[in-house]
Design a protein around this motif. Structure first.
Motif, PDB file in Angstrom:
ATOM      1  N   VAL A   1      -1.449  -7.680   3.904  1.00  0.00           N
ATOM      2  CA  VAL A   1      -1.392  -8.268   5.247  1.00  0.00           C
ATOM      3  C   VAL A   1      -0.085  -7.826   5.898  1.00  0.00           C
ATOM      4  N   VAL A   2      -0.204  -7.121   7.018  1.00  0.00           N
ATOM      5  CA  VAL A   2       0.963  -6.653   7.774  1.00  0.00           C
ATOM      6  C   VAL A   2       1.008  -7.422   9.086  1.00  0.00           C
ATOM      7  N   ALA A   3       2.061  -8.178   9.300  1.00  0.00           N
ATOM      8  CA  ALA A   3       2.198  -9.011  10.497  1.00  0.00           C
ATOM      9  C   ALA A   3       3.173  -8.363  11.468  1.00  0.00           C
ATOM     10  N   CYS A   4       2.749  -8.263  12.739  1.00  0.00           N
ATOM     11  CA  CYS A   4       3.622  -7.791  13.819  1.00  0.00           C
ATOM     12  C   CYS A   4       3.840  -8.970  14.748  1.00  0.00           C
ATOM     13  N   PHE A   5       5.012  -9.584  14.689  1.00  0.00           N
ATOM     14  CA  PHE A   5       5.245 -10.843  15.383  1.00  0.00           C
ATOM     15  C   PHE A   5       6.254 -10.691  16.505  1.00  0.00           C
TER      16      PHE A   5
ATOM     17  N   ALA B   1       3.059 -12.942   4.833  1.00  0.00           N
ATOM     18  CA  ALA B   1       2.613 -11.557   4.987  1.00  0.00           C
ATOM     19  C   ALA B   1       3.271 -10.685   3.919  1.00  0.00           C
ATOM     20  N   ASP B   2       2.593  -9.599   3.568  1.00  0.00           N
ATOM     21  CA  ASP B   2       3.207  -8.661   2.630  1.00  0.00           C
ATOM     22  C   ASP B   2       4.380  -7.942   3.284  1.00  0.00           C
TER      23      ASP B   2
ATOM     24  N   ALA C   1      13.186 -16.707   2.671  1.00  0.00           N
ATOM     25  CA  ALA C   1      11.988 -17.336   2.111  1.00  0.00           C
ATOM     26  C   ALA C   1      11.255 -16.430   1.132  1.00  0.00           C
ATOM     27  N   GLY C   2      11.830 -15.262   0.856  1.00  0.00           N
ATOM     28  CA  GLY C   2      11.226 -14.344  -0.101  1.00  0.00           C
ATOM     29  C   GLY C   2      10.320 -13.302   0.506  1.00  0.00           C
ATOM     30  N   GLY C   3      10.292 -13.220   1.825  1.00  0.00           N
ATOM     31  CA  GLY C   3       9.427 -12.262   2.498  1.00  0.00           C
ATOM     32  C   GLY C   3      10.097 -10.918   2.715  1.00  0.00           C
ATOM     33  N   VAL C   4       9.293  -9.974   3.181  1.00  0.00           N
ATOM     34  CA  VAL C   4       9.771  -8.632   3.517  1.00  0.00           C
ATOM     35  C   VAL C   4       9.666  -8.484   5.032  1.00  0.00           C
ATOM     36  N   ALA C   5      10.799  -8.365   5.692  1.00  0.00           N
ATOM     37  CA  ALA C   5      10.792  -8.337   7.156  1.00  0.00           C
ATOM     38  C   ALA C   5      11.847  -7.378   7.672  1.00  0.00           C
TER      39      ALA C   5
ATOM     40  N   VAL D   1       0.553   1.552   6.637  1.00  0.00           N
ATOM     41  CA  VAL D   1      -0.692   0.916   6.198  1.00  0.00           C
ATOM     42  C   VAL D   1      -1.613   1.914   5.513  1.00  0.00           C
ATOM     43  N   GLY D   2      -2.565   1.345   4.748  1.00  0.00           N
ATOM     44  CA  GLY D   2      -3.550   2.165   4.054  1.00  0.00           C
ATOM     45  C   GLY D   2      -4.868   1.432   3.958  1.00  0.00           C
ATOM     46  N   PRO D   3      -5.887   2.068   3.394  1.00  0.00           N
ATOM     47  CA  PRO D   3      -7.212   1.456   3.288  1.00  0.00           C
ATOM     48  C   PRO D   3      -7.158   0.082   2.627  1.00  0.00           C
ATOM     49  N   GLY D   4      -7.886  -0.862   3.209  1.00  0.00           N
ATOM     50  CA  GLY D   4      -7.929  -2.224   2.689  1.00  0.00           C
ATOM     51  C   GLY D   4      -6.934  -3.163   3.326  1.00  0.00           C
ATOM     52  N   ASP D   5      -5.966  -2.625   4.086  1.00  0.00           N
ATOM     53  CA  ASP D   5      -4.954  -3.475   4.704  1.00  0.00           C
ATOM     54  C   ASP D   5      -5.490  -4.142   5.974  1.00  0.00           C
TER      55      ASP D   5
END
Length: 483
Positions: free
Chosen positions: A371-375, A397-398, A428-432, A448-452
């Motif tokens: 899951v890639v979040a663009c916020f 999100a990943d 919080a342990g996320g990647v941002a 990103v790649g297939p399945g994302d």
């Protein structure tokens, strides 16, 4: 910016639409104003409107006989007797100034909407339904509009985004009239709705309400104005509102509760890909819900919508069948395309709780992908007030790309920017990481790649990025020789 109404909009006495004379809408191209201008024109009112720039909404209004102007100027008010504005319009807007100098009736958009709910002279009053809550208002009011439309009840409705099933955000039918009631500026107290809904209550819009206690008290008043209120007591904040109304013995409001220990309750909730199902128990017996929209939050929204429709007199089984055909509203987990196995969605989530439920839903649906979040944060004050909560939600999100704050109605606040959320997400342990707005597409297509699953998130113009990301993925795929 100083609004003509101040922080909170006070209710005003309503006048029948037929008695308002010509009506001029300022910011007529906005998502909240354009449907009202169109409904007024449909009732035979002579309507004009202005906005700072041209848009598809202004073009649509022109096609329906509305006189439109690009830019704001005093003379554009013309011979209007009523001028309608939103909370976002400044007191020094030249058209507002002209209307004041001429002593015209100046209404907030909520009053203009409330007037549509009032019966014409000699006509029978129809049931008004106002859907309030910190989160889920658009989806729940959209569900109700869809239910009544599916059951052939010819509803009137004005909701915050077009329905996927009809493509419309508003209609002026003869049946029950459903409105999304916005609490942000207090205008949800304006509507003449005898049946009301509270989806949940959690502190927000403190730039207007100042304290969480005042915000909650606003919902108590909202509930007490109703003959009947349906409340989702699965939410702790809404449950406190229900308890407060019950404790105030002078209140004559009937309360119908949905949630554990309530009049109706959900069991067997299950998320399946980007859909969901559950069993709703209550006076009508067990009712199976099977939805095409994701997330536990949408099961709660659907339960409240079903109970509200049944309270209005609809058959529970037919309502559940109608909900099975509900495909959402614009900007609520809206799919924009799939390229090379990468799915792109757009969502309006702009509060930590909304991000939490949306990202949880994405996590269930994505399977083994990422899951890639663009916020895009919305409002400096909200970014400051909920920085830690935003970080905890975004960490679901990943990977999270945070772009600059969308100011909307606010001026910048020193030392409040996207870096606050990047740092809190990492804690919080996320990647941002911070990404400039114009570099979002390139950043996403590289990672990103297939399945994302990619989600664009926020209440500002981040929504424009979803189709651009799809196009960027398409170009990248074509450049690599894969059609």
């Amino acid at each position: 910016m100083s609004s003509i109404f101040g922080a909170l909009v006070p209710p005003v006495p309503l006048v029948p639409v037929s008695d308002l004379g010509p009506v001029h809408f300022i910011a007529a191209g906005g998502a909240g104003m354009a449907p009202l201008a169109e409904l007024y024109a449909g009732r035979g009112v002579r309507v004009s409107g202005s906005d700072r720039s041209d848009s598809a909404n202004l073009a649509r209004l022109r096609d329906r006989g509305v006189t439109t102007f690009v830019g704001h100027a005093a003379e554009q008010v013309g011979d209007a007797e009523t001028v309608v504005v939103s909370s976002a319009i400044a007191a020094d807007n030249p058209e507002v100034v002209a209307a004041r100098e001429r002593g015209l009736r100046i209404w907030h958009r909520s009053a203009a909407l409330g007037a549509l709910m009032e019966p014409a002279a000699g006509a029978e009053r129809r049931v008004g339904i106002a859907v309030g809550g910190t989160h889920g208002k658009t989806t729940t009011s959209g569900m109700l509009a869809h239910i009544f439309w599916s059951l052939g009840m010819d509803p009137g409705f004005v909701v915050g985004a077009p329905l996927a099933t009809t493509g419309e955000a508003a209609a002026d039918g003869t049946g029950p009239f459903v409105v999304e009631a916005d609490e942000s500026d207090g205008s949800f107290l304006q509507y003449p709705a005898e049946l009301r809904v509270i989806t949940n209550v959690e502190a927000d819009h403190l730039d207007n309400w100042k304290t969480p206690e005042a915000y909650a008290e606003g919902f108590v008043e909202f509930a007490e104005k109703a003959s009947c209120v349906v409340i989702n007591i699965a939410d702790a904040g809404a449950a406190r509102i229900a308890a407060t109304v019950v404790e105030q013995k002078e209140s004559s409001t009937r309360i119908v509760t949905v949630g554990p220990g309530g009049d109706w309750w959900l069991e067997d909730e299950c998320l399946e890909g980007f859909g969901s199902r559950a069993t709703l128990h209550g006076p009508a017996g067990p009712i199976r819900l099977a939805l095409q929209v994701p997330g536990l939050h949408n099961l709660h929204n659907a339960a409240v919508a079903l109970v509200t429709a049944v309270t209005h007199g609809a058959d529970a089984t037919r309502v559940a069948e109608a909900l099975g055909g509900f495909r959402g509203t614009a900007r609520r987990f809206t799919p924009h395309g799939e390229i090379g196995g990468v799915r792109v969605f757009d969502d309006y989530a702009h509060h930590p709780t909304e991000l939490d439920v949306t990202l949880h839903a994405a996590r269930v649906g994505v399977g083994d992908g990422r899951v890639v979040a663009c916020f895009q944060p919305h409002l400096y004050s909200r970014t400051r007030d909920f920085a830690e909560e935003f970080g905890e939600a975004l960490a679901l999100a990943d990977e999270c790309l945070v772009t600059d704050v969308f100011a909307a109605r606010e001026e910048p606040i020193p030392e409040v920017d996207a870096s606050l959320l990047v740092d809190s997400c990492r804690r919080a342990g996320g990647v941002a990481r911070w990404v400039p707005y114009d570099e979002i597409v390139a950043s996403v297509t590289e990672m990103v790649g297939p399945g994302d699953v990619v989600l664009t998130l926020g209440a500002g113009d981040i929504t424009q990025m979803a189709p651009r990301i799809v196009e960027g993925l398409r170009r990248t795929r074509e450049s690599h020789g894969r059609a």
